[in-house]
Design a protein around this motif. Structure first.
Motif, mmCIF file in Angstrom:
data_model
loop_
_atom_site.group_PDB
_atom_site.id
_atom_site.type_symbol
_atom_site.label_atom_id
_atom_site.label_comp_id
_atom_site.label_asym_id
_atom_site.label_seq_id
_atom_site.Cartn_x
_atom_site.Cartn_y
_atom_site.Cartn_z
ATOM 1 N N GLY A 127 0.833 -1.195 0.000
ATOM 2 C CA GLY A 127 0.000 0.000 0.000
ATOM 3 C C GLY A 127 0.870 1.247 0.000
ATOM 4 N N ARG A 128 0.274 2.359 -0.440
ATOM 5 C CA ARG A 128 0.980 3.641 -0.478
ATOM 6 C C ARG A 128 0.044 4.742 0.033
ATOM 7 N N TRP A 129 0.591 5.612 0.878
ATOM 8 C CA TRP A 129 -0.149 6.731 1.432
ATOM 9 C C TRP A 129 0.522 8.041 1.031
ATOM 10 N N THR A 130 -0.266 9.062 0.687
ATOM 11 C CA THR A 130 0.233 10.384 0.360
ATOM 12 C C THR A 130 -0.473 11.405 1.233
ATOM 13 N N ALA A 131 0.307 12.257 1.869
ATOM 14 C CA ALA A 131 -0.250 13.280 2.769
ATOM 15 C C ALA A 131 -1.162 12.650 3.817
ATOM 16 N N GLY A 132 -0.813 11.456 4.274
ATOM 17 C CA GLY A 132 -1.551 10.791 5.330
ATOM 18 C C GLY A 132 -2.799 10.060 4.885
ATOM 19 N N GLU A 133 -3.136 10.090 3.594
ATOM 20 C CA GLU A 133 -4.326 9.404 3.094
ATOM 21 C C GLU A 133 -3.927 8.291 2.145
#
Length: 454
Positions: free
Chosen positions: A272-278
């Motif tokens: 999985g990958r998260w950007t800016a906490g989302e």
């Protein structure tokens, strides 16, 4: 089991001590004429290791023939650590002394193969198998005598059979001229008419922290079969949160040791990958890995993977991702390593315009220089072709085509190692050229890394 490995180590030592090819010296040009050093060398050859250490230690700091003195200290300390009745603390201290002495030689003289062989043996006896394997492989790349090759391969097989845990982690401070890989263009043309971009939508510079790590456990099921379970985690943090990124990958599956030089793994993989906490995307799939070691310091790896990915906030990107690659490392000399990789990737997304494929190639080398410095160079080239209509970003709505190039230069000093961490300074220049407006960019990154292998 451990005792049998110590016996094997003693057999190698006995062969080396009595070999006309591998004399009791790192290099004949470094043999000292000092009577004290000559006497100590005789003590080592006679098996009087403790006496040799007492005689050599006072000479090490400022002796003109320091290479010979340090090598004899390393050799004597390794052999003195061998008696079964020796306490674990004394054994650890002797092996640490050997490693320190031998590493000090290689800082200035990285081409001394005999020193590297003894350092590999010291790491092995100390339980540092990854470091031991690395130096043994460098020795094999130099074409040593057949008996040495045979014994070194036995060490490599023994370490592979005993390997259970492995891991790595590191941290870096990076200054990036274009954190979000954004185009610096201010104008976009639609039907020939210019439109200005919103303020603040271009390239943004920043300094951030990057931390990463991973680990794996291999549970033996049979002499040739083991179950691999592991993870990889990475996090980038910049001021604010817009460009923060986190990625996590977990794998599990069997590994089959085909023979002493080849293995194959089939792994189930969730990531999985998260950007800016989302959450940006999550995926699951299969990864197949195969590795083969050849003579002359050449190792080849093949990898193929297929994943199904979902994007909760952008469903048009949902779809499959497949990739294949062929990579290799070649220990050209004891002071030079070359690596190369070619691959291809495919993304089949729900939206036609985001479907893409393209090749990837990397080539690089690292050079161990005198005074402890190691210089690394690497070039990466990637081409990506998209499908569908890319209006208004391309003229006439033709499919988008990207060409990305990254050049990296790194330097580290092997003498600067603190608690297993080695600092490395890296400079990266990356550019992407695209026929689609607002999708080209340039970025420069300066990164100070601290890396540790477990």
């Amino acid at each position: 089991m451990i005792r049998s490995f110590r016996v094997s180590a003693a057999i190698i030592a006995a062969f080396l001590l009595n070999s006309s090819v591998w004399a009791t010296s790192p290099d004949p040009s470094h043999l000292s004429a000092d009577p004290r050093v000559i006497a100590a060398r005789s003590m080592v050859e006679a098996g009087r290791f403790e006496e040799a250490l007492h005689a050599l230690r006072p000479l090490a700091p400022d002796h003109p023939d320091r290479t010979d003195v340090l090598f004899l200290i390393g050799l004597a300390a390794i052999e003195a650590s061998g008696p079964p009745g020796l306490g674990s603390r004394e054994r650890t201290e002797l092996l640490a002394e050997a490693i320190t002495s031998l590493r000090a030689i290689l800082v200035d003289r990285p081409g001394l193969v005999r020193v590297r062989l003894e350092l590999a043996r010291a790491y092995f006896l100390n339980g540092d198998h990854d470091l031991s394997r690395r130096h043994f492989e460098y020795v094999l790349a130099t074409g040593p005598p057949p008996a040495v090759v045979l014994n070194v391969r036995q060490f490599l097989v023994a370490m592979e059979a005993r390997r259970r845990w492995s891991g790595h982690f590191g941290v870096s401070i990076a200054s990036d001229s274009n954190v979000g890989a954004a185009s610096d263009a201010d104008i976009i043309y639609i039907f020939g008419l210019p439109f200005r971009r919103d303020a603040g939508s271009g390239a943004t510079s920043g300094t951030g922290l990057h931390a990463w790590g991973g680990g794996e456990y291999r549970h033996p099921l049979s002499p040739r079969l083991a179950m691999r379970t592991g993870f990889d985690l990475s996090h980038r943090e910049y001021s604010g949160s817009d460009f923060d990124q986190t990625s996590l990958s977990v794998h599990v599956g069997p590994r089959w040791l085909v023979n002493r030089d080849a293995d194959v793994s089939v792994l189930a993989n969730v990531r999985g990958r998260w950007t800016a906490g989302e959450i940006q995307n999550r995926g699951f799939g299969i990864r197949v890995e195969a590795a083969r070691a050849f003579g002359g310091g050449l190792k080849v790896n093949v990898r193929a993977s297929g994943h199904r990915r979902t994007f909760p906030r952008n469903e048009q990107l949902d779809g499959s991702h497949h990739a294949v690659s062929l990579s290799g490392t070649w220990l050209t000399t004891p002071t030079m390593q070359t690596n190369a990789m070619i691959g291809h990737a495919w993304e089949h997304t729900r939206a036609l315009r985001w479907r893409n494929s393209g090749p990837l190639a990397q080539i690089g080398s690292s050079f161990a220089l005198e005074r402890g410095f190691t210089l690394g160079l690497q070039l990466e080239l990637r081409r990506t072709r998209y499908q569908g209509n890319w209006f208004p970003f391309t003229s006439g709505g033709v499919p988008r085509k990207d060409r990305t190039r990254a050049l990296q230069v790194s330097i580290l000093n092997r003498a600067l190692t603190v608690n297993g961490f080695s600092p490395q300074l890296g400079l990266v220049h990356e550019t992407r050229k695209s026929n689609a407006q607002l999708y080209d960019y340039k970025r420069n990154r300066i990164e100070l890394q601290f890396v540790c292998e477990l």
